[in-house]
Scaffold this active site. Structure first.
Site, PDB file in Angstrom:
ATOM      1  N   GLU A  18      43.519  52.671  56.295  1.00 50.64           N
ATOM      2  CA  GLU A  18      42.895  53.684  55.468  1.00 50.64           C
ATOM      3  C   GLU A  18      43.245  55.025  56.118  1.00 50.64           C
ATOM      4  OE1 GLU A  18      38.429  54.058  54.210  1.00 50.64           O
ATOM      5  OE2 GLU A  18      38.791  52.126  55.177  1.00 50.64           O
ATOM      6  N   ARG A  72      39.883  40.491  66.311  1.00 53.89           N
ATOM      7  CA  ARG A  72      40.323  41.856  66.586  1.00 53.89           C
ATOM      8  C   ARG A  72      40.520  42.054  68.097  1.00 53.89           C
ATOM      9  NH1 ARG A  72      37.916  46.508  65.053  1.00 53.89           N
ATOM     10  NH2 ARG A  72      37.728  45.724  62.966  1.00 53.89           N
ATOM     11  N   LYS A  92      36.696  54.235  64.462  1.00 54.26           N
ATOM     12  CA  LYS A  92      37.253  55.533  64.078  1.00 54.26           C
ATOM     13  C   LYS A  92      36.160  56.595  63.966  1.00 54.26           C
ATOM     14  CE  LYS A  92      40.328  53.831  60.992  1.00 54.26           C
ATOM     15  NZ  LYS A  92      40.964  53.759  59.693  1.00 54.26           N
TER      16      LYS A  92
HETATM   17  P1  ATP Z   1      37.932  51.310  62.121  1.00 57.92           P
HETATM   18  O1  ATP Z   1      36.719  50.446  62.194  1.00 57.92           O
HETATM   19  O2  ATP Z   1      38.383  51.852  63.431  1.00 57.92           O
HETATM   20  O3  ATP Z   1      37.863  52.348  61.053  1.00 57.92           O
HETATM   21  P2  ATP Z   1      39.415  49.730  60.319  1.00 57.92           P
HETATM   22  O4  ATP Z   1      39.618  48.285  60.440  1.00 57.92           O
HETATM   23  O5  ATP Z   1      38.432  50.163  59.300  1.00 57.92           O
HETATM   24  O6  ATP Z   1      39.089  50.295  61.746  1.00 57.92           O
HETATM   25  P3  ATP Z   1      41.789  50.341  58.907  1.00 57.92           P
HETATM   26  O7  ATP Z   1      42.516  51.616  58.809  1.00 57.92           O
HETATM   27  O8  ATP Z   1      41.149  49.798  57.694  1.00 57.92           O
HETATM   28  O9  ATP Z   1      40.729  50.529  60.062  1.00 57.92           O
HETATM   29  O10 ATP Z   1      42.675  49.225  59.619  1.00 57.92           O
HETATM   30  C1  ATP Z   1      44.007  48.941  59.311  1.00 57.92           C
HETATM   31  C2  ATP Z   1      44.327  47.566  59.821  1.00 57.92           C
HETATM   32  O11 ATP Z   1      44.161  47.501  61.229  1.00 57.92           O
HETATM   33  C3  ATP Z   1      43.401  46.522  59.224  1.00 57.92           C
HETATM   34  O12 ATP Z   1      44.197  45.468  58.746  1.00 57.92           O
HETATM   35  C4  ATP Z   1      42.522  46.107  60.360  1.00 57.92           C
HETATM   36  O13 ATP Z   1      42.183  44.763  60.257  1.00 57.92           O
HETATM   37  C5  ATP Z   1      43.401  46.366  61.582  1.00 57.92           C
HETATM   38  N1  ATP Z   1      42.593  46.636  62.766  1.00 57.92           N
HETATM   39  C6  ATP Z   1      41.716  47.638  62.962  1.00 57.92           C
HETATM   40  N2  ATP Z   1      41.133  47.545  64.168  1.00 57.92           N
HETATM   41  C7  ATP Z   1      41.670  46.461  64.781  1.00 57.92           C
HETATM   42  C8  ATP Z   1      41.485  45.825  66.076  1.00 57.92           C
HETATM   43  N3  ATP Z   1      40.631  46.295  66.969  1.00 57.92           N
HETATM   44  N4  ATP Z   1      42.234  44.739  66.347  1.00 57.92           N
HETATM   45  C9  ATP Z   1      43.103  44.266  65.449  1.00 57.92           C
HETATM   46  N5  ATP Z   1      43.320  44.798  64.238  1.00 57.92           N
HETATM   47  C10 ATP Z   1      42.611  45.883  63.894  1.00 57.92           C
HETATM   48 MG    MG Z   2      38.579  50.158  57.286  1.00 55.46          MG
END
Ligand code: ATP
Ligand code: MG
Length: 597
Positions: free
Chosen positions: A70, A305, A315
């Site tokens: 995102e 994760r 984030k």
């Molecule tokens: P945040 O909680 O930091 O906002 P998010 O998962 O909402 O993280 P996205 O931008 O939606 O952030 O993530 C893009 C991709 O990265 C998704 O497929 C998510 O599953 C993966 N991802 C995010 N954080 C991790 C992590 N700690 N380990 C592995 N994959 C991750």
């Molecule tokens: Mg997200």
């Protein structure tokens, strides 16, 4: 360094290199390829629905994965794990990984983040060009299809417009133990649902007045199947579609559709989405049934994760650190963002190595931060040129030295003679590190104190003869005599036995530099541990700036050049602030793991 250490609540793997890195996803893909699960897929050269893909050429990609961030922040080390998995598997299996922005939420998305994310993925070493096209997509470009699919679901009796308030909806959803209750709007006629949905889209209603929901089962044991919301009203400007829409698809509805339109085969996500999988499958089956999508649908797989100790990866919280100026921006070298790690001196190779070693597992665990640092050390030990630096300069006078300065040399890399030599001067006035002298030496101290001999690395053996203090009582200069026949690399150098070796520079050719010494941003392994305000875990000593001296060869260093400052660790010329007249180095990592010792 002593720090309060709270006990981790989950297992921390000290050395992921020695843990089984079995990547269960590889077994699944091997199986799918062996069985030809996706062999019948066709690909029109771009994403599209059944009509677009039917009759097109066979898909040249054996598998398709995607990285779908995102655009609401900068990528962090957790994302690197997902990038390495998705792009890495695609590379290994003659497939393609799509770079897709999951930009279905009109708020909080900015071009700055889009650019930053693309930059970081490329920096990590991955690309999305394959078969002569760029597999770079935006979820928002599927809004028309998503809308059409929603009308199909309404017409097929699989969706309805619900005018309950958000509170009522929540109350009627039930709990893990109790079934939910049907909405009074659930049995509205198809015509009424269609009419209301079209009016929602036409902007007739205010935000929150109603939502479109799937009609599945309000008593389903999996709450995600209790009539999940598909569309909500949001009168908001979108960064790519502008004001064309005032209804936006929910993430859970949009994501399976994005995957299906893009011919994704293996949709890899983190474990929290496990309970969403039945919904993912339900939705795609309905749309295949309706002829809107082709078989076979993509499948979702979940992995644990990446959790690294001593950092946070939310984030929202990283943004808070930036907004409250606790750090100097998203690319502060202490940040776990990829831009921060890059500025700290991390290499893409080191990050990929750590991600590879941490494998892909079905169980959540914590990986010690030292595994990331270890990967960087391994990479830089081979790559980084050596250099001398004096971080806390104090003057050393060689009282018996007269005449012209003497040239000393040292290898650029001790195990790579082909990289040549560096040279610097030895003269009457030198800089040494304040830590390399003790007025009253503690037990086991082998460096400089009055009466002791040490070797100046690549130079001469000296014997300390005295020191001077300034009026405030601190030591202002140290005196020593050198042994003229003891120069390193000459036969005489073996005439003297010394226990200590120290680094040094001549005041004649040492160059002033700003050196930024960094330590971990948080003093606790799990700064976000339950019930704790993560700000309370901040390490108050995570940044220190010193006025240092470096050897003359470093005047030619370019931003991002990496060095091993002998005895001190690895340093990088700062990406932003280092310039020809102003040398600025960031500490990347020490020579060995000394955290907490
Ligand atoms: P945040 O909680 O930091 O906002 P998010 O998962 O909402 O993280 P996205 O931008 O939606 O952030 O993530 C893009 C991709 O990265 C998704 O497929 C998510 O599953 C993966 N991802 C995010 N954080 C991790 C992590 N700690 N380990 C592995 N994959 C991750
Ligand atoms: Mg997200």
């Amino acid at each position: 360094m002593s720090n309060p250490v709270s006990l981790p609540t989950e297992k921390i793997s000290e050395n992921p290199a020695n843990s089984p890195t079995s990547n269960f996803l590889r077994h699944i893909i091997d199986e799918d390829i062996a069985q030809g699960t996706y062999a019948s897929r066709t690909w029109a050269g771009h994403p599209g629905d059944a009509q677009t893909q039917a009759g097109a050429a066979p898909d040249p990609a054996k598998i398709r994965t995607r990285f779908p961030p995102e655009p609401n922040g900068y990528l962090h080390i957790g994302h690197a794990k997902s990038i390495c998995l998705n792009f890495g598997l695609a590379q290994d299996y003659e497939g393609v990984c799509h770079m897709r922005f999951d930009d279905t939420n009109p708020e909080k998305e900015e071009q700055e983040f889009v650019d930053g994310i693309l930059d970081s993925v490329k920096w990590l070493g991955f690309g999305w060009e394959k078969y002569g096209t760029s597999h770079y997509y935006h979820a928002s470009s599927y809004f028309d299809f998503m809308y059409k699919a929603a009308e199909y679901l309404i017409n097929a009796g699989y969706a309805y417009v619900d005018q309950q308030s958000a509170d009522q909806m929540r109350a009627n959803r039930g709990t893990l133990k109790e079934p939910g209750k049907n909405s009074p709007f659930r049995d509205q006629s198809i015509e009424e649902n269609l009419r209301l949905f079209r009016q929602m889209r036409a902007g007739k209603y205010a935000d929150g007045a109603m939502v479109l929901r799937a009609k599945i089962d309000m008593t389903h044991p999996n709450i995600n199947l209790r009539d999940p919301a598909l569309y909500r009203i949001k009168h908001a400007h979108h960064h790519t579609t502008g004001n064309s829409w005032c209804i936006y698809p929910m993430y859970a509805y949009a994501h399976p559709i994005e995957d299906a339109l893009e011919n994704i085969t293996h949709s890899i996500c983190t474990l929290e989405f496990e309970d969403q999988r039945p919904w993912y499958d339900w939705l795609l089956e309905r749309l295949i049934e309706g002829g809107l999508l082709l078989k076979p649908p993509p499948r979702q797989y979940e992995f644990a994760r990446l959790n690294l100790t001593y950092i946070i990866t939310s984030k929202r919280k990283l943004k808070q650190l930036v907004d409250e100026k606790i750090v100097d921006g998203w690319d502060d070298p202490r940040m776990p963002t990829l831009v921060g790690l890059r500025r700290r001196g991390y290499t893409p190779e080191a990050i990929r190595l750590m991600c590879e070693r941490s494998g892909a597992s079905k169980h959540n665990s914590w990986i010690d931060y030292s595994s990331l640092e270890g990967a960087l050390r391994e990479d830089l030990e081979v790559k980084a040129a050596r250099a001398m630096a004096v971080l806390r300069p104090i003057k050393l006078i060689i009282t018996n030295f007269e005449g012209e300065p003497i040239q000393c040399t040292a290898p650029v890399h001790p195990h790579q003679p082909e990289r040549g030599q560096r040279s610097f001067l030895f003269s009457k006035e030198l800089w040494i590190d304040a830590d390399d002298f003790q007025e009253s030496p503690e037990k086991g101290y082998h460096r400089l104190y009055v009466g002791n001999r040490v070797r100046l690395k690549y130079g001469f053996v000296i014997e300390c003869t005295g020191f001077r203090k300034d009026p405030s009582g601190s030591i202002s200069e140290i005196h020593a005599q050198y042994m003229p026949d003891s120069q390193s690399g000459t036969p005489g150098s073996s005439n003297y036995k010394v226990k200590g070796v120290i680094t040094w520079l001549s005041t004649l050719d040492a160059v002033a530099a700003e050196v930024r010494l960094y330590d971990r941003l948080f003093g606790q392994p799990q700064p976000e541990a339950a019930g704790q305000d993560f700000l309370a875990a901040l390490n108050p000593h995570s940044k220190k700036i010193v006025k240092a001296y470096v050897e003359p060869t470093l005047t030619n260093a370019h931003p991002e050049d990496k060095f091993q400052f002998e005895r001190f660790g690895y340093f990088v010329a700062d990406r932003k602030d280092h310039a020809p007249g102003r040398l600025v180095f960031n500490q990347s990592v020490g020579l060995k793991d000394s955290w907490g010792k």
